[in-house]
Structures are given as C-alpha cells and as structure tokens.
Design a protein around this motif. Structure first.
Motif, PDB file in Angstrom:
ATOM      1  N   SER A   1       1.001  -1.210   0.121  1.00  0.00           N
ATOM      2  CA  SER A   1       0.290  -0.079   0.019  1.00  0.00           C
ATOM      3  C   SER A   1       0.907   1.178   0.177  1.00  0.00           C
ATOM      4  CB  SER A   1      -0.820   0.007   1.239  1.00  0.00           C
ATOM      5  OG  SER A   1      -1.676  -1.028   1.301  1.00  0.00           O
ATOM      6  N   THR A   2       0.555   2.139  -0.908  1.00  0.00           N
ATOM      7  CA  THR A   2       1.388   3.372  -0.991  1.00  0.00           C
ATOM      8  C   THR A   2       0.257   4.441  -1.070  1.00  0.00           C
ATOM      9  OG1 THR A   2       1.427   3.172  -3.196  1.00  0.00           O
ATOM     10  CG2 THR A   2       3.358   2.604  -2.040  1.00  0.00           C
TER      11      THR A   2
ATOM     12  N   MET B   1       6.118   6.824   2.550  1.00  0.00           N
ATOM     13  CA  MET B   1       5.701   5.818   3.714  1.00  0.00           C
ATOM     14  C   MET B   1       4.861   4.773   2.960  1.00  0.00           C
ATOM     15  SD  MET B   1       6.804   7.378   6.299  1.00  0.00           S
ATOM     16  CE  MET B   1       5.594   6.604   7.603  1.00  0.00           C
ATOM     17  N   GLY B   2       4.936   3.649   3.605  1.00  0.00           N
ATOM     18  CA  GLY B   2       4.261   2.524   3.022  1.00  0.00           C
ATOM     19  C   GLY B   2       3.810   1.327   3.802  1.00  0.00           C
ATOM     20  N   ALA B   3       2.939   0.532   3.403  1.00  0.00           N
ATOM     21  CA  ALA B   3       2.479  -0.662   4.239  1.00  0.00           C
ATOM     22  C   ALA B   3       2.699  -1.931   3.584  1.00  0.00           C
ATOM     23  CB  ALA B   3       1.457  -0.368   5.017  1.00  0.00           C
TER      24      ALA B   3
ATOM     25  N   THR C   1       0.919  -6.067   3.953  1.00  0.00           N
ATOM     26  CA  THR C   1       0.223  -6.994   4.341  1.00  0.00           C
ATOM     27  C   THR C   1       0.167  -8.350   3.692  1.00  0.00           C
ATOM     28  OG1 THR C   1      -1.334  -5.104   4.938  1.00  0.00           O
ATOM     29  CG2 THR C   1      -2.360  -7.376   5.194  1.00  0.00           C
TER      30      THR C   1
ATOM     31  N   ARG D   1       0.975  -7.375   9.344  1.00  0.00           N
ATOM     32  CA  ARG D   1       0.818  -5.929   8.944  1.00  0.00           C
ATOM     33  C   ARG D   1       2.202  -5.379   9.125  1.00  0.00           C
ATOM     34  NH1 ARG D   1      -2.109  -3.069  11.487  1.00  0.00           N
ATOM     35  NH2 ARG D   1      -2.412  -1.541   9.933  1.00  0.00           N
TER      36      ARG D   1
ATOM     37  N   GLU E   1       4.351  -1.404   8.793  1.00  0.00           N
ATOM     38  CA  GLU E   1       4.467  -0.006   8.237  1.00  0.00           C
ATOM     39  C   GLU E   1       5.859   0.472   8.415  1.00  0.00           C
ATOM     40  OE1 GLU E   1       1.576   1.834  10.581  1.00  0.00           O
ATOM     41  OE2 GLU E   1       0.076   0.478  10.487  1.00  0.00           O
TER      42      GLU E   1
ATOM     43  N   THR F   1       9.125   3.050   6.220  1.00  0.00           N
ATOM     44  CA  THR F   1       9.366   3.866   5.121  1.00  0.00           C
ATOM     45  C   THR F   1      10.172   3.053   4.020  1.00  0.00           C
ATOM     46  OG1 THR F   1      11.561   4.598   6.085  1.00  0.00           O
ATOM     47  CG2 THR F   1      10.086   5.948   6.621  1.00  0.00           C
TER      48      THR F   1
ATOM     49  N   LEU G   1      11.273  -1.883   2.267  1.00  0.00           N
ATOM     50  CA  LEU G   1      10.464  -1.112   3.352  1.00  0.00           C
ATOM     51  C   LEU G   1      10.983  -1.338   4.658  1.00  0.00           C
ATOM     52  CD1 LEU G   1       6.661  -0.971   3.586  1.00  0.00           C
ATOM     53  CD2 LEU G   1       7.954  -1.554   5.603  1.00  0.00           C
TER      54      LEU G   1
ATOM     55  N   PRO H   1      10.733  -1.333   8.491  1.00  0.00           N
ATOM     56  CA  PRO H   1       9.589  -1.355   9.176  1.00  0.00           C
ATOM     57  C   PRO H   1       9.806  -0.418  10.726  1.00  0.00           C
ATOM     58  CG  PRO H   1      10.860  -3.326   9.687  1.00  0.00           C
ATOM     59  CD  PRO H   1      11.626  -2.631   8.339  1.00  0.00           C
TER      60      PRO H   1
ATOM     61  N   LYS I   1       6.544  -2.299  17.997  1.00  0.00           N
ATOM     62  CA  LYS I   1       6.866  -0.556  17.660  1.00  0.00           C
ATOM     63  C   LYS I   1       8.369  -0.415  17.845  1.00  0.00           C
ATOM     64  CE  LYS I   1       2.179   0.785  18.868  1.00  0.00           C
ATOM     65  NZ  LYS I   1       1.248   1.762  19.697  1.00  0.00           N
TER      66      LYS I   1
END
Length: 215
Positions: free
Chosen positions: A52-53, A94-96, A98, A109, A111, A113, A179, A181, A201
């Motif tokens: 996802s972007t 920024m991206g994700a 899944t 999931r 998240e 850069t 990516l 995380p 996190k």
C-alpha cells in the motif's frame, strides 16, 4: 449471492493462538518463524503481499507484489520505478505491507518507510530472473495506457528475437525497494472474533516494544 448471504459469509478461526510469551522478542525472527510455517503449510504464494502506498495528498492505492528478501533492515521487492507505486514512493516514501496466510489463519501488517535498493542489488536480482521476465521488464511501460494487448505482445516478440542470443541488461527504470519497518503486527485468528494481535513498535534503531492490541 444476495445481501443476506453475503452478510452471513464468515469463517470461525480456531487453528492456533498467539501469546506475548510464545512470540519472539524480535519481530523479524517472529516473521521468519511464521513465514517458514506458511511455506511448510503449502500456502498459496506465501511471499505474496499487498503493498500500500499513497499520494502526497493522502490518496491510497494497493496491489499484490512478491517479497524477494527480508532481513533486520527490512522487506524487499522489485518493480518499475515509473509505475504508479514507483511514482508515489518517490513523492511519499511511507508505505505498508500486508501478508495473509489463510491456511494458518494468520495476517502480518508492516508499516514503515521505503527506499531504493542499490544498483548492485537490483542488477544482481535482475540477472537471476528468467529471461522472459527480464524481457517483460524492458517491454512493459507499467501503469501507462496502451492501445491493445496485441501491441504489448508484438513488443514482446520483437524483443525476444532481439535478445535471442544475448544477455538482457536491466533497464534504468527497473529495480528494487526495501521497506524499513517501524511497526509490525501479527494477527492470529481466534474463535468468536476475539483474535490475537501482537504489535511491535520500534523504539530506536535496535529496540522493539511488544504489546497486545484488542481485536
């Protein structure tokens, strides 16, 4: 299928559980454990992930891409830099990601850069691809409008003949991303929708904080 049938379409999950104690302190090691279990379970394309972007004004887009490497630095994939996702990443990094492994009733999931991989890394991977895939990277103006499928097929045939007896060089517009995380969440399906969710996190470059989320 009518609306009532759609609303009643559900699966009750009961294959496993996930606790803070049983999950690794390092999310990359936890991902490695789950990924290997997905491979062992013969999950359909276990390295398939939704990327996802978003544009700079927040319009999201998502598509399935294939994970090609993961390590403590992040999760890598390859694509056309001029594609929609490439253009969005260039302006908003920024991206994700899944992952969903239905066979194990699990989701991950991620998240963070997104950065380009080095040319050396991109060249190395490109040179490992089947020749047909190399040629398609040259042929396809990904995400751009084309007149017809026949136009694309004609380009492919032309390039196959051109590169029949020679190596295909990686085009400048094609390469890898990683990516990196900041948040990684592991989701395990449980009965009655009381699913297990453990999220990590990143506190600093080396430290992760692990907590449980309500489903």
């Amino acid at each position: 299928m009518n609306r009532e049938e759609l609303q009643n379409l559900r699966q009750d999950y009961s294959a496993a559980s996930l606790s803070e104690k049983d999950s690794d302190a390092n999310p990359i090691k936890q991902f490695d454990n789950w990924f290997n279990e997905a491979v062992a379970a013969n999950a359909l394309e276990p390295n398939a992930m939704t990327l996802s972007t978003a544009t700079t004004d927040g319009r999201p887009s998502a598509r399935i891409v294939l994970l090609k490497d993961y390590n403590p630095d992040g999760f890598s994939f390859y694509t056309n830099y001029l594609s929609r996702k490439g253009r969005e990443i260039a302006k908003n990094p920024m991206g994700a990601l899944t992952f969903f492994w239905g066979e194990l009733e699990r989701q991950v999931r991620i998240e963070g850069t997104i950065e380009k991989l080095s040319k050396v890394q991109s060249d190395r991977y490109f040179n490992s691809r089947p020749k047909g895939s190399q040629i398609s990277a040259v042929v396809s103006p990904q995400s751009q409008e084309i007149g017809s499928r026949g136009e694309l097929d004609s380009r492919m045939v032309k390039m196959e003949n051109e590169y029949k007896d020679k190596d295909v060089l990686k085009p400048a517009h094609w390469g890898g991303y990683i990516l990196k995380p900041r948040v990684i969440e592991f989701w395990q399906g449980r009965p009655s929708r009381l699913h297990d969710r453990i999220v990590y996190k990143k506190v600093d470059n080396k430290t992760w904080k692990k907590v449980r989320l309500a489903p």
